[in-house]
Write a protein that holds these residues in place. Structure first.
Motif, short mmCIF file in Angstrom:
data_model
loop_
_atom_site.label_atom_id
_atom_site.label_comp_id
_atom_site.label_asym_id
_atom_site.label_seq_id
_atom_site.Cartn_x
_atom_site.Cartn_y
_atom_site.Cartn_z
N SER A 10 -19.60 43.87 47.80
CA SER A 10 -20.33 44.36 46.64
C SER A 10 -19.61 45.38 45.77
N LEU A 11 -18.67 46.12 46.33
CA LEU A 11 -18.00 47.16 45.56
C LEU A 11 -16.98 46.54 44.62
N GLY A 12 -17.11 46.82 43.36
CA GLY A 12 -16.14 46.32 42.39
C GLY A 12 -16.63 45.09 41.66
N PHE A 13 -15.71 44.49 40.93
CA PHE A 13 -16.01 43.34 40.09
C PHE A 13 -15.76 42.04 40.83
N GLY A 14 -16.54 41.03 40.49
CA GLY A 14 -16.33 39.70 41.04
C GLY A 14 -15.20 38.99 40.30
N ALA A 15 -14.75 37.88 40.86
CA ALA A 15 -13.69 37.09 40.24
C ALA A 15 -14.10 36.67 38.83
N GLY A 16 -13.20 36.82 37.89
CA GLY A 16 -13.45 36.38 36.52
C GLY A 16 -14.38 37.27 35.71
N ASN A 17 -14.69 38.47 36.20
CA ASN A 17 -15.58 39.37 35.47
C ASN A 17 -14.93 39.79 34.16
N LEU A 18 -15.66 39.63 33.05
CA LEU A 18 -15.13 39.93 31.73
C LEU A 18 -14.80 41.41 31.56
N LEU A 19 -15.64 42.30 32.08
CA LEU A 19 -15.39 43.73 31.95
C LEU A 19 -14.10 44.11 32.67
N ALA A 20 -13.86 43.54 33.85
CA ALA A 20 -12.62 43.82 34.58
C ALA A 20 -11.42 43.37 33.76
N LEU A 21 -11.54 42.26 33.09
CA LEU A 21 -10.45 41.76 32.24
C LEU A 21 -10.21 42.70 31.06
N LEU A 48 -11.03 45.92 30.81
CA LEU A 48 -10.52 47.20 31.30
C LEU A 48 -9.11 47.09 31.86
N GLY A 49 -8.73 45.90 32.31
CA GLY A 49 -7.43 45.73 32.94
C GLY A 49 -7.37 46.37 34.31
N THR A 50 -8.41 46.17 35.11
CA THR A 50 -8.48 46.81 36.42
C THR A 50 -7.37 46.34 37.35
N ARG A 51 -6.88 47.29 38.13
CA ARG A 51 -5.89 47.01 39.16
C ARG A 51 -6.33 47.74 40.41
N PRO A 52 -6.63 47.06 41.47
CA PRO A 52 -6.64 45.61 41.61
C PRO A 52 -7.75 44.99 40.76
N ARG A 53 -7.75 43.70 40.65
CA ARG A 53 -8.69 43.01 39.78
C ARG A 53 -10.14 43.38 40.09
N ARG A 54 -10.49 43.57 41.36
CA ARG A 54 -11.87 43.93 41.73
C ARG A 54 -12.21 45.36 41.33
N GLY A 55 -11.18 46.18 41.04
CA GLY A 55 -11.42 47.55 40.63
C GLY A 55 -11.13 48.57 41.72
N PHE A 56 -11.28 48.18 42.98
CA PHE A 56 -11.02 49.07 44.11
C PHE A 56 -10.28 48.32 45.20
N GLU A 57 -9.48 49.07 45.96
CA GLU A 57 -8.87 48.54 47.18
C GLU A 57 -8.83 49.66 48.20
N ALA A 58 -8.91 49.29 49.46
CA ALA A 58 -8.80 50.28 50.53
C ALA A 58 -7.37 50.77 50.58
#
Length: 138
Positions: free
Chosen positions: A36-47, A49-59
């Motif tokens: 649940s944390l972060g963006f799902g695959a193909g999320n327009l907002l993530a695109l 914003l240019g999130t890195r990693p794509r989901r927005g968060f990584e451990a």
């Protein structure tokens, strides 16, 4: 994200007491982070914003049953979210979420005003804690 949470400015901390032992809360936290944390695959907002990693968060680091560090970045911010678990009385667990972030440049300041100034960040962080608490009861 290359920067450790401590290298980013501190934002805030939120906590809740979960009526479950640390191992149950840890499992619920890991489930929430993975699903649940972060963006799902193909999320327009993530695109956008240019999130890195794509989901927005990584451990970025973890001490099982005690601490989980998450981090990410996008065009307007670098950020970290640190979860800490501690045993509480009566077999319960205190779950804390500490946030750190940097908002460089004029666009970063505008984004900070949008996310922090409107308290959207507070609402989102408290929702994460409520969700983990709910998952711990399942």
């Amino acid at each position: 994200m290359s920067a450790a949470a401590e290298e980013l400015p501190y934002l805030d901390e939120h906590a809740t007491v979960v009526p479950a032992p640390p191992d149950v809360v840890w499992a619920a936290l890991r489930t929430y982070v993975e699903t649940s944390l972060g963006f799902g695959a193909g999320n327009l907002l993530a695109l956008v914003l240019g999130t890195r990693p794509r989901r927005g968060f990584e451990a970025t680091a973890e001490v099982p049953l005690r601490e989980l560090r998450m981090a990410g970045r996008h065009r307007f911010s670098r950020y970290a979210l640190v979860f800490e678990l501690a045993p509480a009385t009566g077999g319960q667990t205190t779950l804390k979420a500490r946030s750190y972030a940097d908002f460089p440049g004029v666009h970063g300041r505008a984004y900070r005003a949008l996310v922090i100034g409107t308290r959207a960040h507070v609402v989102a962080t408290r929702q994460i804690l409520r969700s983990v608490r709910r998952l711990s009861r399942s």
